[in-house]
Design a protein around this motif. Structure first.
Motif, PDB file in Angstrom:
ATOM      1  N   VAL A  36       0.805  -1.294  -0.091  1.00  0.00           N
ATOM      2  CA  VAL A  36       0.115  -0.037  -0.120  1.00  0.00           C
ATOM      3  C   VAL A  36       0.980   1.329   0.040  1.00  0.00           C
TER       4      VAL A  36
ATOM      5  N   GLU B 243       2.178   1.718  -3.557  1.00  0.00           N
ATOM      6  CA  GLU B 243       1.298   2.008  -4.346  1.00  0.00           C
ATOM      7  C   GLU B 243       0.891   3.535  -4.435  1.00  0.00           C
ATOM      8  N   HIS B 244       0.871   3.982  -3.080  1.00  0.00           N
ATOM      9  CA  HIS B 244       0.458   5.343  -2.459  1.00  0.00           C
ATOM     10  C   HIS B 244       1.656   6.429  -2.900  1.00  0.00           C
ATOM     11  N   GLN B 245       2.875   5.950  -2.950  1.00  0.00           N
ATOM     12  CA  GLN B 245       3.941   6.741  -3.497  1.00  0.00           C
ATOM     13  C   GLN B 245       3.947   6.927  -5.123  1.00  0.00           C
TER      14      GLN B 245
ATOM     15  N   GLN C  62       1.427   6.644  -7.011  1.00  0.00           N
ATOM     16  CA  GLN C  62       0.112   7.495  -7.297  1.00  0.00           C
ATOM     17  C   GLN C  62       0.475   8.710  -7.047  1.00  0.00           C
ATOM     18  N   HIS C  63       1.126   9.190  -5.871  1.00  0.00           N
ATOM     19  CA  HIS C  63       1.610  10.636  -5.747  1.00  0.00           C
ATOM     20  C   HIS C  63       2.329  11.201  -6.738  1.00  0.00           C
TER      21      HIS C  63
ATOM     22  N   PRO D 276      -1.644   3.260  -9.583  1.00  0.00           N
ATOM     23  CA  PRO D 276      -1.253   4.448  -9.720  1.00  0.00           C
ATOM     24  C   PRO D 276      -1.329   5.178 -10.919  1.00  0.00           C
TER      25      PRO D 276
ATOM     26  N   ILE E  79      -1.078   5.316   3.764  1.00  0.00           N
ATOM     27  CA  ILE E  79      -1.659   4.015   3.291  1.00  0.00           C
ATOM     28  C   ILE E  79      -2.919   4.432   2.530  1.00  0.00           C
ATOM     29  N   GLY E  80      -3.278   5.521   2.482  1.00  0.00           N
ATOM     30  CA  GLY E  80      -4.555   5.896   1.744  1.00  0.00           C
ATOM     31  C   GLY E  80      -5.902   5.221   2.431  1.00  0.00           C
TER      32      GLY E  80
ATOM     33  N   GLN F  12     -10.596   7.779  -2.834  1.00  0.00           N
ATOM     34  CA  GLN F  12     -10.405   8.321  -1.255  1.00  0.00           C
ATOM     35  C   GLN F  12     -10.327   9.538  -1.118  1.00  0.00           C
TER      36      GLN F  12
END
Length: 449
Positions: A57, A60-62, A64-65, A137, A238-239, A323
């Protein structure tokens, strides 16, 4: 005479619930060395599964950012331009097509099938992880929950010796379910939601439910500790599905309960419509899968870009899992006009429906955003407030997409935080109405095999 003698004898005492044969059998199982070992196994497995899930997670979050914030800023844009989803989703299609057509496991099950299905075998985990890290992402309108559950169940099964699984097939199911709950411990904002969700989806009752609930609850708690601790120590997000700020709320009026029925029904119609689009897309991609998956990814990008073009807002609002947009919508619902909310529902719904039948990810998070947008858009109706509209949308969308009204009600109640005491009855009514309408409208799933 025999009859008289039989009737004159004292009747045997009625056993109390704690003395009933089923209860005695359940007690023996719960206290048996094998079951206690299973609980220890749930803890032992829960820690590494949660660590891997946290890493998934966080990565994936990084990613996506970087795709949706850092890269546009490096090119001189304050926010992604309206055309940004066109190249990102085309790239997603090109990268994910060989994963779905050539790798073992084909990236996991289709999101339009829901969260269920048998546990993913360990050999299929690489394709599940890779497909999710490509799709999510880059802007596919899906959430992380289904890949996380597959990852948790697969890792848990991998940790159990094959011989023991063969000797006790039921152990594999319990351990796999516990692994799923550990992996999604806090992705819904609270570890209890994930535990209730997998248990309600299991469809078990009576003593069997208790045998499953204890290791799942234990694994979920362990997973939440790991997620919370590592999130605090590393500073990685972790979104999780949370609403940091909400419109003010009071006790719902009678008119708001009346409005909850048609609004919840509308949410169910939209969700089932998107699912129907997903099934049609799944049938479309059965043949010439690689090429058609790329075409579907491009179509998702067109829908998201159209939202940005027609509204002048960031296309990121209609992309990804939803989210972040949900948090923004709840914090400042009046920043969106009714027209913008309608376009969000339209284009996000189309992108989500196409993604459900062709790409990989979870189906729940985008549905929650769409339901919230519908509820807030309807809050201009006479006698329906913004907070109540949001509450109706949250509960109704969760029940419609999962088919689990208890889980949907719990998730919605926990999301509204301080408003929960006043809003809970309204959300329960909305969840039940949406569940019934969605069940009535939902068509039989086509055979994709």
């Amino acid at each position: 005479m025999a009859s008289h003698q039989a009737s004159s004898e004292p009747a045997p005492p009625t056993p109390t619930p704690s003395e009933a044969p089923g209860a005695l059998g359940l007690k023996a199982v719960l206290l048996s060395p094998g079951y206690l070992k299973l609980l220890v196994l749930a803890v032992v497995i829960g820690v590494p599964v949660s660590l891997v899930a946290f890493g998934f997670v966080g990565l994936e979050h990084q990613l996506q950012h970087w795709v949706w914030t850092s890269a546009p800023q490096q090119l001189g844009y304050d926010q992604p331009p309206w055309w940004w989803p066109l190249p990102t989703l085309a790239l997603a299609g090109l990268l994910i097509a060989p994963v779905l057509t050539r790798m073992t496991g084909h990236g996991g099950h289709l999101p339009v099938r829901g969260l269920g299905g048998p546990p993913v075998p360990p050999k299929a985990l690489p394709s599940v992880v890779l497909a999710a890290l490509i799709a999510l992402p880059l802007g596919v309108s899906l959430g992380p929950e289904a890949p996380l559950m597959a990852l948790g169940a697969g890792l848990a099964l991998l940790a159990v010796a094959q011989a023991k699984r063969d000797a006790q097939p039921s152990v594999a199911g319990i351990v796999g379910t516990a692994g799923s709950t550990a992996a999604i411990a806090t992705i819904f904002g609270n570890p209890l939601v994930g535990c209730v969700m997998v248990l309600e989806a299991a469809g078990l009752g009576g003593p069997q439910l208790l045998l499953l609930v204890v290791p799942c609850l234990l694994a979920s708690g362990i997973g939440a500790v790991v997620f919370t601790g590592f999130g605090h120590w590393t500073g990685l997000g972790i979104g999780a599905l949370t609403l940091p700020s909400l419109p003010t709320s009071g006790v719902p009026e009678a008119t708001e309960f009346l409005w909850s029925v048609p609004v919840a029904a509308l949410v169910a119609v939209v969700v089932v419509g998107a699912q129907s689009l997903g099934w049609s897309t799944a049938l479309f991609t059965r043949r010439r899968t690689g090429l058609r998956v790329i075409l579907c990814a491009v179509a998702v990008g067109v829908c998201i870009a159209a939202y940005g073009l027609f509204t002048g807002r960031s296309p990121e609002e209609a992309a990804l899992s939803g989210q972040a947009t949900l948090g923004q919508l709840a914090a400042d619902p009046h920043a969106w006009g009714v027209g913008a909310l309608v376009l969000l529902v339209l284009f996000k719904g189309l992108a989500w429906g196409i993604s459900l039948g062709s790409l990989r990810g979870g189906p729940i998070f985008p549905a929650i955003l769409i339901g919230a947008a519908i509820g807030i858009a309807c809050s201009g109706l006479p006698g329906l407030g913004t907070a109540s509209g949001l509450s109706i949308g949250l509960a109704a969308s969760g029940a419609a997409i999962t088919g689990l009204p208890v889980t949907a009600s719990l998730l919605a109640i926990l999301l509204v935080g301080a408003n929960a005491a006043d809003a809970a009855p309204l959300m329960i009514v909305s969840a039940v109405v949406s569940f019934v309408v969605a069940t009535k409208l939902r068509r039989t799933a086509p055979d994709l095999d």
